[in-house]
Design an enzyme around this catalytic site. Structure first.
Site, mmCIF file in Angstrom:
data_model
loop_
_atom_site.group_PDB
_atom_site.id
_atom_site.type_symbol
_atom_site.label_atom_id
_atom_site.label_comp_id
_atom_site.label_asym_id
_atom_site.label_seq_id
_atom_site.Cartn_x
_atom_site.Cartn_y
_atom_site.Cartn_z
ATOM 1 N N THR A 1 0.954 -1.346 0.018
ATOM 2 C CA THR A 1 0.086 0.094 -0.002
ATOM 3 C C THR A 1 0.900 1.161 -0.189
ATOM 4 O O THR A 1 0.366 2.370 -0.109
ATOM 5 C CB THR A 1 -0.809 -0.096 1.286
ATOM 6 O OG1 THR A 1 -0.122 0.018 2.373
ATOM 7 C CG2 THR A 1 -1.918 -1.081 1.090
ATOM 8 N N VAL B 1 6.376 2.804 -2.342
ATOM 9 C CA VAL B 1 7.438 2.134 -3.352
ATOM 10 C C VAL B 1 6.547 0.909 -3.637
ATOM 11 O O VAL B 1 6.564 0.089 -4.701
ATOM 12 C CB VAL B 1 8.616 1.459 -2.443
ATOM 13 C CG1 VAL B 1 9.358 0.601 -3.075
ATOM 14 C CG2 VAL B 1 9.702 2.911 -2.200
ATOM 15 N N SER C 1 -4.230 -2.189 7.143
ATOM 16 C CA SER C 1 -4.573 -1.996 5.451
ATOM 17 C C SER C 1 -5.213 -3.532 5.323
ATOM 18 O O SER C 1 -5.711 -3.752 4.355
ATOM 19 C CB SER C 1 -3.428 -2.036 4.672
ATOM 20 O OG SER C 1 -2.670 -0.775 5.012
ATOM 21 N N CYS D 1 17.673 5.026 -2.152
ATOM 22 C CA CYS D 1 17.421 5.523 -3.438
ATOM 23 C C CYS D 1 18.341 6.948 -3.877
ATOM 24 O O CYS D 1 18.734 6.871 -5.008
ATOM 25 C CB CYS D 1 15.902 6.295 -3.484
ATOM 26 S SG CYS D 1 15.533 7.291 -1.794
ATOM 27 N N GLN E 1 16.121 16.121 -2.461
ATOM 28 C CA GLN E 1 15.444 14.979 -2.413
ATOM 29 C C GLN E 1 13.825 15.324 -2.364
ATOM 30 O O GLN E 1 13.282 15.685 -1.548
ATOM 31 C CB GLN E 1 15.764 13.980 -1.311
ATOM 32 C CG GLN E 1 17.237 13.540 -1.414
ATOM 33 C CD GLN E 1 17.698 12.716 -0.400
ATOM 34 O OE1 GLN E 1 18.958 12.858 0.118
ATOM 35 N NE2 GLN E 1 17.006 11.799 0.150
ATOM 36 N N GLY F 1 10.221 10.288 -1.418
ATOM 37 C CA GLY F 1 11.557 9.589 -0.787
ATOM 38 C C GLY F 1 11.285 9.194 0.661
ATOM 39 O O GLY F 1 11.721 8.200 1.102
ATOM 40 N N LYS G 1 24.677 6.594 4.831
ATOM 41 C CA LYS G 1 24.154 5.453 3.769
ATOM 42 C C LYS G 1 24.953 5.885 2.524
ATOM 43 O O LYS G 1 25.415 4.779 1.721
ATOM 44 C CB LYS G 1 22.698 5.709 3.624
ATOM 45 C CG LYS G 1 22.040 4.945 4.681
ATOM 46 C CD LYS G 1 20.435 5.300 4.342
ATOM 47 C CE LYS G 1 19.727 5.437 5.849
ATOM 48 N NZ LYS G 1 18.429 5.847 5.446
ATOM 49 N N HIS H 1 14.538 12.436 -7.219
ATOM 50 C CA HIS H 1 15.635 13.092 -6.594
ATOM 51 C C HIS H 1 16.584 13.454 -7.483
ATOM 52 O O HIS H 1 16.798 13.048 -8.532
ATOM 53 C CB HIS H 1 16.369 12.082 -5.825
ATOM 54 C CG HIS H 1 15.644 11.563 -4.499
ATOM 55 N ND1 HIS H 1 14.307 11.941 -4.059
ATOM 56 C CD2 HIS H 1 16.085 10.755 -3.540
ATOM 57 C CE1 HIS H 1 13.930 11.241 -2.808
ATOM 58 N NE2 HIS H 1 15.066 10.572 -2.687
HETATM 59 N N1 LIG Z 1 9.938 6.056 -1.027
HETATM 60 C C1 LIG Z 1 11.149 5.838 -1.716
HETATM 61 O O1 LIG Z 1 11.496 6.646 -2.619
HETATM 62 C C2 LIG Z 1 12.005 4.927 -1.366
HETATM 63 C C3 LIG Z 1 13.104 4.315 -2.202
HETATM 64 C C4 LIG Z 1 13.917 3.427 -1.509
HETATM 65 C C5 LIG Z 1 13.942 3.003 -0.530
HETATM 66 N N2 LIG Z 1 12.443 3.123 0.267
HETATM 67 C C6 LIG Z 1 12.458 2.299 1.287
HETATM 68 O O2 LIG Z 1 11.140 1.488 1.147
HETATM 69 C C7 LIG Z 1 10.613 1.373 2.478
HETATM 70 C C8 LIG Z 1 9.154 1.715 2.175
HETATM 71 O O3 LIG Z 1 9.193 3.081 1.885
HETATM 72 P P1 LIG Z 1 7.705 3.820 1.243
HETATM 73 O O4 LIG Z 1 8.331 5.065 0.830
HETATM 74 O O5 LIG Z 1 7.000 2.878 0.346
HETATM 75 O O6 LIG Z 1 6.973 4.255 2.646
HETATM 76 P P2 LIG Z 1 5.120 4.198 2.782
HETATM 77 O O7 LIG Z 1 4.778 4.891 1.630
HETATM 78 O O8 LIG Z 1 5.108 4.844 4.348
HETATM 79 O O9 LIG Z 1 4.826 2.901 2.875
HETATM 80 C C9 LIG Z 1 5.008 1.795 3.543
HETATM 81 C C10 LIG Z 1 4.712 0.503 3.503
HETATM 82 O O10 LIG Z 1 4.837 -0.140 4.735
HETATM 83 C C11 LIG Z 1 3.978 -0.775 5.214
HETATM 84 N N3 LIG Z 1 3.985 -1.123 6.716
HETATM 85 C C12 LIG Z 1 4.575 -0.205 7.448
HETATM 86 N N4 LIG Z 1 4.455 -0.648 9.016
HETATM 87 C C13 LIG Z 1 4.104 -2.058 8.565
HETATM 88 C C14 LIG Z 1 4.186 -3.291 9.567
HETATM 89 N N5 LIG Z 1 4.290 -2.866 10.771
HETATM 90 N N6 LIG Z 1 3.861 -4.352 8.920
HETATM 91 C C15 LIG Z 1 3.600 -4.484 7.723
HETATM 92 N N7 LIG Z 1 3.485 -3.429 6.780
HETATM 93 C C16 LIG Z 1 3.950 -2.261 7.328
HETATM 94 C C17 LIG Z 1 2.716 0.201 4.989
HETATM 95 O O11 LIG Z 1 1.567 -0.367 5.089
HETATM 96 P P3 LIG Z 1 0.136 0.311 5.631
HETATM 97 O O12 LIG Z 1 -0.322 1.200 4.447
HETATM 98 O O13 LIG Z 1 -0.870 -0.861 6.361
HETATM 99 O O14 LIG Z 1 0.988 1.244 6.964
HETATM 100 C C18 LIG Z 1 3.142 0.598 3.593
HETATM 101 O O15 LIG Z 1 2.531 -0.483 2.679
HETATM 102 C C19 LIG Z 1 11.400 1.842 3.437
HETATM 103 O O16 LIG Z 1 12.176 0.978 4.198
HETATM 104 C C20 LIG Z 1 12.216 2.963 2.613
HETATM 105 O O17 LIG Z 1 13.155 3.269 3.198
HETATM 106 C C21 LIG Z 1 11.734 4.157 -0.309
#
Ligand SMILES: NC(=O)c1ccc[n+]([C@@H]2O[C@H](COP(=O)([O-])OP(=O)(O)OC[C@H]3O[C@@H](n4cnc5c(N)ncnc54)[C@H](OP(=O)(O)O)[C@@H]3O)[C@@H](O)[C@H]2O)c1
Length: 334
Positions: free
Chosen positions: A13, A16, A42, A130, A157, A161, A214, A243
């Site tokens: 959800t 990413v 979710s 990223c 950024q 992100g 990082k 970014h």
């Molecule tokens: N955004 C970027 O550009 C980017 C780039 C590289 C890496 N990342 C990495 O990718 C990861 C996710 O980033 P995002 O940007 O997609 O974040 P996000 O939009 O906040 O989404 C987080 C996701 O993780 C789920 N989640 C959170 N807590 C959880 C739990 N306790 N158990 C199971 N699922 C859980 C959320 O589900 P719910 O909807 O149910 O809360 C949601 O599906 C992070 O580790 C981040 O560092 C992100």
């Protein structure tokens, strides 16, 4: 039996996870079965994959029975807790969090750069941060052309992100500003609309942030250049997606701007956008939605005969996360 692989998208959800679902379909990844996992909040919601609704399930240790590849983007704590369970259940994990990147047993893979390292895994493969990915894409051809000695990187950024909450905050603050209301930060440390924040992740030793370290450590690991001199300043800007990084790089052997341009042009996953006479250079609004990272403003450093300056923009939800993860999965199934 239907062909293809049984895939779990963990964090389906999120920003990413949503991009991962879109790109699995866009790249025609051979998916036989797709499991969408997220938090308890979710469970029961629907996400869309290949035009079909998929019911989100709560991530649990037993979520991975029968899964071939698990694409994790649910945060570092969740990866630490659940990736070992996925491996135990027989899945290969491609993790986009910070949980395993610097583990010597875990390859840190950017397929265009060090795809061969993906062969030597013990069940978990990591995607770099990223900002690291967008920065290291042009650094690799430059390293090959003249061997990098020193790199100074400053990032700009996008709010996505930081996930969906970052996008919501920039949108709501912009709307509040248009209505003449006060802008209240709740997710970022400060107002993000009409501001820049030189602080991403926690402060660590020496006044640097976790995000900056990082980039330093991951670039060294990906390029297999442990002695590379590198420092970074990472900054959040009011941009929704993609970014950008301003890079100053010094090589052991001089690389002219013309030679750097040729090396960038030949490198898969990079596109040179560098036509100052027509005001053409990489920008986030141009990079958004593209798989390639865009590099431009390529010029020799007037303060250093072996230095180069350039500017790179890349969609960090695509190449910086979901796309890089799927490219790793493509290497695994090949
Ligand atoms: N955004 C970027 O550009 C980017 C780039 C590289 C890496 N990342 C990495 O990718 C990861 C996710 O980033 P995002 O940007 O997609 O974040 P996000 O939009 O906040 O989404 C987080 C996701 O993780 C789920 N989640 C959170 N807590 C959880 C739990 N306790 N158990 C199971 N699922 C859980 C959320 O589900 P719910 O909807 O149910 O809360 C949601 O599906 C992070 O580790 C981040 O560092 C992100």
């Amino acid at each position: 039996m239907a062909s293809g692989h049984r895939i779990a998208v963990v964090g389906a959800t999120g920003a990413v996870g949503q991009t991962t679902l879109k790109l699995l379909h866009e790249r025609k990844f051979p998916v036989r079965e797709l499991r969408a996992l997220a938090s308890k909040r979710s469970a029961g919601k629907k996400v869309t994959f290949a035009g079909e609704p998929i019911t989100v399930e709560e991530l649990k240790p037993d979520s991975f029975k029968g899964v071939d590849i698990a694409l994790f983007s649910a945060g570092t704590e969740q990866s630490r807790e659940f990736a070992p369970a996925a491996v135990k259940a027989g899945a290969i994990v491609v993790d986009k969090s910070n949980a395993f990147r610097m583990d010597p047993d875990v390859p840190l893979v950017v397929p265009e750069i060090n795809g061969e390292t993906a062969k030597h895994h013990k069940g978990i493969l990591a995607c770099p941060n990223c900002t690291t990915i967008v920065t290291v894409m042009p650094l690799k051809p430059l390293h090959d052309a003249g061997r990098l000695r020193r790199v100074i990187a400053t990032s700009f950024q996008a709010v996505s992100g930081a996930g969906i909450a970052g996008v919501d905050e920039l949108r709501s603050q912009t709307l509040a500003w248009a209505r003449g209301e006060a802008l209240k930060p709740s997710f970022f440390q400060h107002q993000i609309a009409f501001n820049v924040i030189p602080h991403i992740d926690k402060f660590v030793e020496g006044g640097y942030t976790g995000e900056e370290m990082k980039l330093v450590n991951e670039v060294r690991k990906i390029l297999a250049a442990p002695d590379l001199l590198i420092s970074a300043t990472t900054v959040r800007v009011p941009v929704f997606t993609a970014h950008s990084i301003s890079v100053n790089a010094e090589t052991e052997v001089k690389v002219s701007a013309a030679r750097a341009r040729e090396a960038f042009e030949r490198f898969p996953g990079l596109k040179v956008v560098d036509d100052p006479a027509h005001n053409r250079y990489p920008m986030p609004i141009v990079a958004e939605g593209q798989d390639d990272c865009l590099v431009g403003r390529i010029r020799e450093d007037i303060s250093n005969p072996r230095g180069l300056n350039f500017w790179v923009s890349g969609d960090q939800l695509r190449k910086g996360a979901a796309l890089n993860g799927i490219q790793i999965a493509e290497l695994i199934i090949r």
